[in-house]
Design a protein around this motif. Structure first.
Motif, mmCIF file in Angstrom:
data_model
loop_
_atom_site.group_PDB
_atom_site.id
_atom_site.type_symbol
_atom_site.label_atom_id
_atom_site.label_comp_id
_atom_site.label_asym_id
_atom_site.label_seq_id
_atom_site.Cartn_x
_atom_site.Cartn_y
_atom_site.Cartn_z
ATOM 1 N N GLY A 188 48.640 64.361 24.548
ATOM 2 C CA GLY A 188 49.090 63.304 25.451
ATOM 3 C C GLY A 188 48.306 63.353 26.747
ATOM 4 N N ASP A 189 49.038 63.490 27.878
ATOM 5 C CA ASP A 189 48.388 63.532 29.189
ATOM 6 C C ASP A 189 48.152 64.944 29.692
ATOM 7 O OD1 ASP A 189 48.334 60.762 29.355
ATOM 8 O OD2 ASP A 189 50.336 60.658 30.251
ATOM 9 N N SER A 190 48.434 65.943 28.863
ATOM 10 C CA SER A 190 48.306 67.318 29.333
ATOM 11 C C SER A 190 47.296 68.087 28.491
ATOM 12 C CB SER A 190 49.662 68.031 29.270
ATOM 13 O OG SER A 190 50.111 68.125 27.934
ATOM 14 N N GLY A 191 46.759 69.144 29.109
ATOM 15 C CA GLY A 191 45.808 69.992 28.408
ATOM 16 C C GLY A 191 44.419 69.387 28.373
ATOM 17 N N GLY A 192 43.503 70.129 27.812
ATOM 18 C CA GLY A 192 42.144 69.632 27.638
ATOM 19 C C GLY A 192 41.274 69.706 28.866
ATOM 20 N N TRP A 193 41.750 70.365 29.943
ATOM 21 C CA TRP A 193 40.949 70.439 31.162
ATOM 22 C C TRP A 193 41.312 71.716 31.899
ATOM 23 C CZ3 TRP A 193 36.489 69.051 32.439
ATOM 24 C CH2 TRP A 193 36.069 68.857 33.769
ATOM 25 N N PHE A 194 41.139 71.761 33.195
ATOM 26 C CA PHE A 194 41.447 72.944 33.992
ATOM 27 C C PHE A 194 42.788 72.781 34.701
ATOM 28 C CE2 PHE A 194 36.870 72.928 33.585
ATOM 29 C CZ PHE A 194 36.534 74.262 33.434
ATOM 30 N N SER A 195 43.480 73.882 34.893
ATOM 31 C CA SER A 195 44.702 73.895 35.696
ATOM 32 C C SER A 195 44.717 75.182 36.511
ATOM 33 C CB SER A 195 45.954 73.809 34.819
ATOM 34 O OG SER A 195 46.013 74.918 33.929
ATOM 35 N N ASN A 196 45.514 75.200 37.568
ATOM 36 C CA ASN A 196 45.564 76.403 38.390
ATOM 37 C C ASN A 196 46.972 76.644 38.898
ATOM 38 O OD1 ASN A 196 45.787 74.843 40.974
ATOM 39 N ND2 ASN A 196 43.684 74.253 40.440
ATOM 40 N N GLU A 197 47.241 77.882 39.277
ATOM 41 C CA GLU A 197 48.535 78.281 39.817
ATOM 42 C C GLU A 197 48.310 79.160 41.047
ATOM 43 O OE1 GLU A 197 50.482 80.430 36.728
ATOM 44 O OE2 GLU A 197 50.988 78.633 35.562
ATOM 45 N N LEU A 198 49.192 79.007 42.028
ATOM 46 C CA LEU A 198 49.176 79.845 43.211
ATOM 47 C C LEU A 198 50.522 80.545 43.298
ATOM 48 C CD1 LEU A 198 47.932 78.871 46.765
ATOM 49 C CD2 LEU A 198 50.067 80.093 46.449
ATOM 50 N N HIS A 199 50.515 81.870 43.343
ATOM 51 C CA HIS A 199 51.739 82.654 43.443
ATOM 52 C C HIS A 199 51.682 83.523 44.694
ATOM 53 C CE1 HIS A 199 52.612 82.434 38.824
ATOM 54 N NE2 HIS A 199 52.931 81.326 39.460
ATOM 55 N N GLY A 200 52.810 83.658 45.352
ATOM 56 C CA GLY A 200 52.869 84.497 46.536
ATOM 57 C C GLY A 200 53.814 83.917 47.557
ATOM 58 N N GLU A 201 53.611 84.285 48.812
ATOM 59 C CA GLU A 201 54.480 83.801 49.880
ATOM 60 C C GLU A 201 53.640 83.289 51.037
ATOM 61 O OE1 GLU A 201 56.873 87.203 50.812
ATOM 62 O OE2 GLU A 201 55.326 88.150 52.013
ATOM 63 N N ALA A 202 54.254 82.397 51.818
ATOM 64 C CA ALA A 202 53.570 81.822 52.961
ATOM 65 C C ALA A 202 53.242 82.895 53.986
ATOM 66 C CB ALA A 202 54.452 80.748 53.596
ATOM 67 N N ALA A 203 52.105 82.724 54.654
ATOM 68 C CA ALA A 203 51.780 83.613 55.770
ATOM 69 C C ALA A 203 52.672 83.250 56.950
ATOM 70 C CB ALA A 203 50.313 83.469 56.146
ATOM 71 N N VAL A 204 53.114 84.255 57.690
ATOM 72 C CA VAL A 204 53.992 84.020 58.834
ATOM 73 C C VAL A 204 53.565 84.919 59.977
ATOM 74 C CG1 VAL A 204 55.688 85.666 57.899
ATOM 75 C CG2 VAL A 204 56.387 84.026 59.654
#
Length: 241
Positions: A67-83
């Motif tokens: 469908g509309d997903s997959g077949g390309w690049f994806s990314n994830e960001l995990h962690g916490e905001a800087a304060v």
């Protein structure tokens, strides 16, 4: 060697290759850590806040598109905001960009990286960029166009008092003598940090935020604009386990 015996050898090898991100069948993975550093000038001297976050990139081949997903690049960001604590009990938060490409795309990639044209040449370029970033150990200034959203709380124990801070005018929020000196991004071998947000915000902060949000939505008039505090979400501050 029997067919069953061969399968018993080949299948685990294939699965191991896929999971290791070696590129078999067009699947690839990359991982690196990025450190966000905020430097604020105050009447009492410089104040610095930092957070190390983890980035994962995934490539799936064109044949894996559903469908509309997959077949390309994806990314994830995990962690916490800087304060950073800019004054006694006054904090400045640099929110995560989970709703957008990580800031590193504008810091460590050429401008053409914003193109999402799914061509074989572009795939090759992105793989090469990811390979380079994954092995890079460098610190750069984040351009103003890629600044994270900056937020403070009038009352730290009250999530509804969240306010957006203009990075060009910290004095309007904190008073005379406060200036954002820089926001830097580094690709680093340092481990992902955690616990600083919990320490600053205190236990139960996001539960209170959720309760306030639900009450605001329940009592809001139709088509009314949400207050700034409730246009944010927990994932803007902390994302991932």
């Amino acid at each position: 060697m029997s067919i069953r015996h061969r399968a018993a050898i080949v299948v685990p090898v294939l699965l191991s290759a896929l999971l290791s991100g070696c590129g078999l069948l067009g699947f690839n993975t990359w991982h690196w850590n990025q450190k966000v550093t905020i430097v604020v000038e105050t009447p009492a001297g410089e104040r610095v806040g930092q957070s190390v976050q983890s980035i994962s990139w995934y490539e799936s081949p064109a044949w894996a598109r559903l469908g509309d997903s997959g077949g390309w690049f994806s990314n994830e960001l995990h962690g916490e905001a800087a304060v950073v604590e800019v004054a006694a009990n006054k904090y400045l938060f640099a929110l995560l960009k989970t709703y957008d490409d990580p800031a590193g795309n504008k810091v460590f990639r050429p401008a053409k990286a914003n193109s999402q044209s799914a061509t074989p040449d572009r795939r090759t370029e992105i793989r090469a960029e990811n390979d380079a970033i994954e092995s890079l150990r460098e610190t750069r200034e984040i351009p103003k166009s890629a600044f994270p959203t900056l937020v403070t709380f009038e009352t730290l124990s009250d999530p509804s008092t969240a306010r957006e801070v203009n990075p060009q005018n910290l004095e309007s929020e904190f008073g005379k003598g406060y200036r954002l000196k820089s926001i830097q991004l580094a690709i680093t071998s340092e481990p992902r940090t955690s616990g600083r947000l919990q320490q600053v915000l205190g236990p139960g902060f996001f539960q209170k935020w959720s309760a306030q949000f639900n009450a605001t939505i329940k009592n809001a008039a139709a088509f009314s604009k949400r207050p700034f505090a409730f246009r944010l979400a927990q994932n803007d501050f902390i994302n991932g386990g």
